[in-house]
Design a protein around this motif. Structure first.
Motif, PDB file in Angstrom:
ATOM      1  N   VAL A 145     -20.127   4.299  -0.350  1.00  0.00           N
ATOM      2  CA  VAL A 145     -18.782   3.335   0.135  1.00  0.00           C
ATOM      3  C   VAL A 145     -17.782   3.906   0.320  1.00  0.00           C
ATOM      4  O   VAL A 145     -16.785   3.607   1.167  1.00  0.00           O
ATOM      5  CB  VAL A 145     -18.858   2.489  -1.368  1.00  0.00           C
ATOM      6  N   ALA A 146     -17.139   4.863  -0.535  1.00  0.00           N
ATOM      7  CA  ALA A 146     -16.051   5.855  -0.204  1.00  0.00           C
ATOM      8  C   ALA A 146     -15.934   6.228   1.319  1.00  0.00           C
ATOM      9  O   ALA A 146     -15.202   6.107   2.092  1.00  0.00           O
ATOM     10  CB  ALA A 146     -15.789   6.721  -1.156  1.00  0.00           C
ATOM     11  N   ALA A 162     -13.666   3.334   8.030  1.00  0.00           N
ATOM     12  CA  ALA A 162     -12.838   2.341   8.349  1.00  0.00           C
ATOM     13  C   ALA A 162     -11.290   2.675   8.889  1.00  0.00           C
ATOM     14  O   ALA A 162     -10.844   2.187   9.674  1.00  0.00           O
ATOM     15  CB  ALA A 162     -12.933   1.032   7.331  1.00  0.00           C
ATOM     16  N   ILE A 163     -10.856   3.364   7.727  1.00  0.00           N
ATOM     17  CA  ILE A 163      -9.593   3.960   7.814  1.00  0.00           C
ATOM     18  C   ILE A 163      -9.069   4.491   9.036  1.00  0.00           C
ATOM     19  O   ILE A 163      -8.206   4.324   9.853  1.00  0.00           O
ATOM     20  CB  ILE A 163      -8.899   4.748   6.794  1.00  0.00           C
ATOM     21  N   TYR A 168       0.801  -0.983  -0.002  1.00  0.00           N
ATOM     22  CA  TYR A 168       0.067  -0.031  -0.082  1.00  0.00           C
ATOM     23  C   TYR A 168       1.057   1.299  -0.101  1.00  0.00           C
ATOM     24  O   TYR A 168       1.764   1.282   0.690  1.00  0.00           O
ATOM     25  CB  TYR A 168      -0.869  -0.022   1.123  1.00  0.00           C
ATOM     26  N   ALA A 204     -17.598   5.090   3.615  1.00  0.00           N
ATOM     27  CA  ALA A 204     -17.448   3.970   4.674  1.00  0.00           C
ATOM     28  C   ALA A 204     -16.116   3.313   4.764  1.00  0.00           C
ATOM     29  O   ALA A 204     -15.473   2.991   5.937  1.00  0.00           O
ATOM     30  CB  ALA A 204     -18.403   2.663   4.237  1.00  0.00           C
ATOM     31  N   LEU A 205     -15.242   3.544   3.739  1.00  0.00           N
ATOM     32  CA  LEU A 205     -13.823   3.346   3.507  1.00  0.00           C
ATOM     33  C   LEU A 205     -12.846   3.936   4.471  1.00  0.00           C
ATOM     34  O   LEU A 205     -12.311   3.888   5.081  1.00  0.00           O
ATOM     35  CB  LEU A 205     -13.521   3.021   2.018  1.00  0.00           C
TER      36      LEU A 205
END
Length: 482
Positions: free
Chosen positions: A456-457, A463-464, A202, A459-460
Motif C-alpha cells: 500500500v505504501a 501515485a504521488i 499537507y 502504491a501511494l
C-alpha cells in the motif's frame, strides 16, 4: 548484486542541440559542459558501483536558472537528474542518459536569524559551509557526517541525511522548516517558511525531503539552528559486547538527558582497520577491546558540569561491568582525534578489499540482538567473512558492513551481494526495522524496496510520483521499483 543500471535514455540529436543552445543562451556557454573528461567525475558513484552517461552537465547559478532549465527540458521531453557533491552511496545522483544539473553554483547563505534560530541556505552550499555560517552567528547547525566538506545541503535534504547527532537533533527532516522547490514542469513552489506552527494542510516539504530528486529539485531551504554548546565532553570506552553498550547507553541517557548528543559503536576489527590504514590515527585505549563506544555530551547551560556527570555515570558503569576501560578527551584536539577514528572507518575499509554494505535500522532495544544474529548468519553463509557492524547505536542505525575473506577474489565476493542482502534484510524486517536508515534508496536498493516495502505504501508513492511528475522526467529510474 545491487540493482542493475538501466539502459541509457536516448535523446534525439536535433532536440538535444536546440535544448543545449537554449540553455547556454540563458546561463552562458561556459556553464554547459559536454567534454567527456570534464563530465567523467560526475558520472561515477563513490564506490564505483555505477557509471552513468549524460549528454551534458549544466550549472545554473540561481533558482530562476534552474526553473528555466527544467521548464526547457520539460518542453523538449528531456529527463533531468540533479546532483550536489556526488557523495551519495546508493547511486541516486548518477544519470543514465538524462541531462545532469549541478547545483554547486547555488551556494549562497541568503539569511541567518539568531533570534528565530533559522538559516536560509541554497542547495549548493556545502554542509561545512552551513556549519561555519551558523558558528559565525553564534549558533549550531548540528548535522555532522563524514563527507561534510564536500556534500551539499540539497543532497542532504534529498536523502534525509542523518549522521552522528540524530540522537539529540534528528535527521534533516527535523532540521528543516521550509523548502524552495522547482517542480518537474518548471514551476516553483516557494515554501520557505520559518514558522514552527503552520497547520494549513499537507506538509508538502516532507514529500521532497528524502525523495532523491524524483519529485523536483530543491533549490533552497530554511534550516533549523540551535544555540551553540558551551561545554563538550567526549569519551572513548572499551566495552565487552553490544549488550553492555546498550546498558551503558541507557545509563548515560538517564543521567544526561538531552545532553547525550552522540553514541557510536564500532568493533575491534573496525578499530584495527582504521589504525592500520589511516595515517595519523592513534590507539585511544591502552588495551584491545571487543567493542568500542564513542559517546559525546554537550550543553549550553553554564551550570552543567558534564565532566562530573560523565565520570559519575562511568564509575557506576565500571562497577556494573558495562565498561572495561575509558578515556575522556582533555582538549578539542583530542575530541577531534576520537571522532576521526569513527568517521574514518568507511574509508579505511576500502583497503581490506571488497565490502558489502548495509545501512539499516532497528529499534534501539534490538541492536545487540540484530548484530549478534546477523553476524552468526553471515559467518555461517561464508566462513571467513569479516563483520564490521558500526554506527549510530543511539538511534538504532547500524552500518552492517561485510569485508571479504582474506585472500578471496574481490569480484567473486561481490557477486554474492544478493545472498547477504537476503540474510541481513530479512532479519532487519523481522525485527521491525528498515533496509535504509540514512543513505536512501537511489538505484542500489530499488528492487530491495519492492521486496520489503508495504504494498500500500508503494502504491501511494507511485501515485504521488504520477501526480507530481506524470511524464517521469525527474531523476527517472530511481527509488520506485521498475
Amino acid at each position: 548484486m545491487p540493482s542493475a543500471a538501466p539502459e541509457p535514455i536516448q535523446i534525439d540529436a536535433e532536440v538535444l542541440s536546440a535544448l543545449l543552445a537554449r540553455i547556454a543562451e540563458r546561463i552562458g556557454p561556459a556553464h554547459v559542459v559536454t567534454d567527456g573528461a570534464d563530465l567523467a567525475p560526475h558520472l561515477v558513484e563513490g564506490r564505483g558501483l555505477y557509471r552513468g552517461t549524460t549528454p551534458a552537465l549544466v550549472l545554473p547559478a540561481t533558482q530562476q536558472d534552474v526553473a528555466f532549465i527544467v521548464s526547457a527540458c520539460a518542453d523538449a521531453g528531456v529527463p533531468v537528474v540533479p546532483q550536489g557533491g556526488n557523495t551519495g552511496l546508493v547511486g541516486g545522483q548518477v544519470p543514465f542518459g538524462a541531462l545532469l544539473i549541478s547545483l554547486r553554483r547555488l551556494n549562497r547563505i541568503r539569511d541567518i536569524d539568531p533570534v528565530d534560530l533559522t538559516m536560509v541556505a541554497e542547495a549548493g552550499c556545502t554542509l561545512q559551509q552551513v556549519q561555519q555560517a551558523a558558528a559565525d552567528a553564534g549558533c549550531l547547525f548540528p548535522l555532522s557526517i563524514g563527507s561534510e566538506g564536500s556534500c551539499q545541503i540539497g543532497g542532504n535534504l534529498s536523502t534525509n541525511a542523518g549522521g552522528t547527532a540524530v540522537l539529540r537533533y534528528g535527521n534533516m527532516r527535523e532540521l528543516t522548516f521550509g523548502l524552495e522547490v522547482v517542480l518537474p514542469d518548471g514551476r516553483v513552489w516557494n515554501g520557505l517558511s520559518r514558522l514552527r506552527k503552520d497547520n494549513t494542510g499537507y506538509a508538502l516539504k516532507d514529500l521532497f525531503i528524502g525523495a532523491e530528486g524524483t519529485l523536483g529539485i530543491i533549490t533552497a531551504a530554511v534550516l533549523r539552528l540551535y544555540p551553540a554548546p558551551t561545554e563538550r565532553v567526549t569519551a572513548m570506552l572499551g566495552v565487552p559486547d553490544p549488550a553492555a553498550a546498550l546498558a551503558l547507553f541507557r545509563r548515560l541517557r538517564a543521567a544526561a538527558g538531552d545532553c547525550l548528543t552522540g553514541f557510536e559503536i564500532m568493533p575491534r576489527f573496525g578499530m584495527e582497520t582504521v589504525l592500520k590504514h589511516m595515517q595519523g590515527t592513534v590507539r585511544p585505549l591502552a588495551g584491545d577491546h571487543a567493542w568500542y563506544v564513542l559517546a559525546e555530551l554537550t550543553s549550553t547551560r553554564p551550570d552543567d558540569d558534564l565532566s562530573e556527570l560523565a565520570l559519575a555515570a562511568l564509575a557506576a558503569a565500571f562497577e556494573a561491568g558495562e565498561v572495561e576501560d575509558a578515556v575522556l578527551a582533555a582538549s578539542e584536539a583530542q575530541c577531534d582525534a576520537m571522532w576521526r577514528l569513527r568517521e574514518s572507518l568507511s574509508d579505511a575499509q576500502k583497503f581490506e578489499g571488497g565490502s558489502i554494505k548495509h545501512d539499516v535500522s532497528v529499534p534501539v532495544s534490538r541492536v545487540p540482538d540484530f548484530i549478534a544474529e546477523a553476524a552468526r548468519r553471515c559467518e555461517a553463509h561464508l566462513p571467513g567473512v569479516r563483520v564490521c557492524a558500526f554506527g549510530h547505536m543511539g538511534d538504532g542505525n547500524i552500518h552492517f558492513n561485510l569485508s571479504q575473506p582474506v585472500g578471496m577474489d574481490k569480484a567473486a565476493y561481490l557477486a554474492g551481494w544478493e545472498g547477504f542482502n537476503r540474510i541481513v534484510h530479512d532479519l532487519v524486517v523481522s525485527l521491525g526495522g528498515s533496509i535504509s536508515a540514512e543513505h536512501g534508496i537511489g538505484l542500489l536498493k530499488r528492487e530491495e524496496l519492492a521486496l520489503y516495502k508495504d504494498p500500500v505504501a508503494l502504491a501511494l508513492m507511485a501515485a504521488i510520483k504520477a501526480a507530481v511528475d506524470p511524464r517521469g522526467l525527474a531523476n527517472p529510474g530511481k527509488v520506485l521499483p521498475g
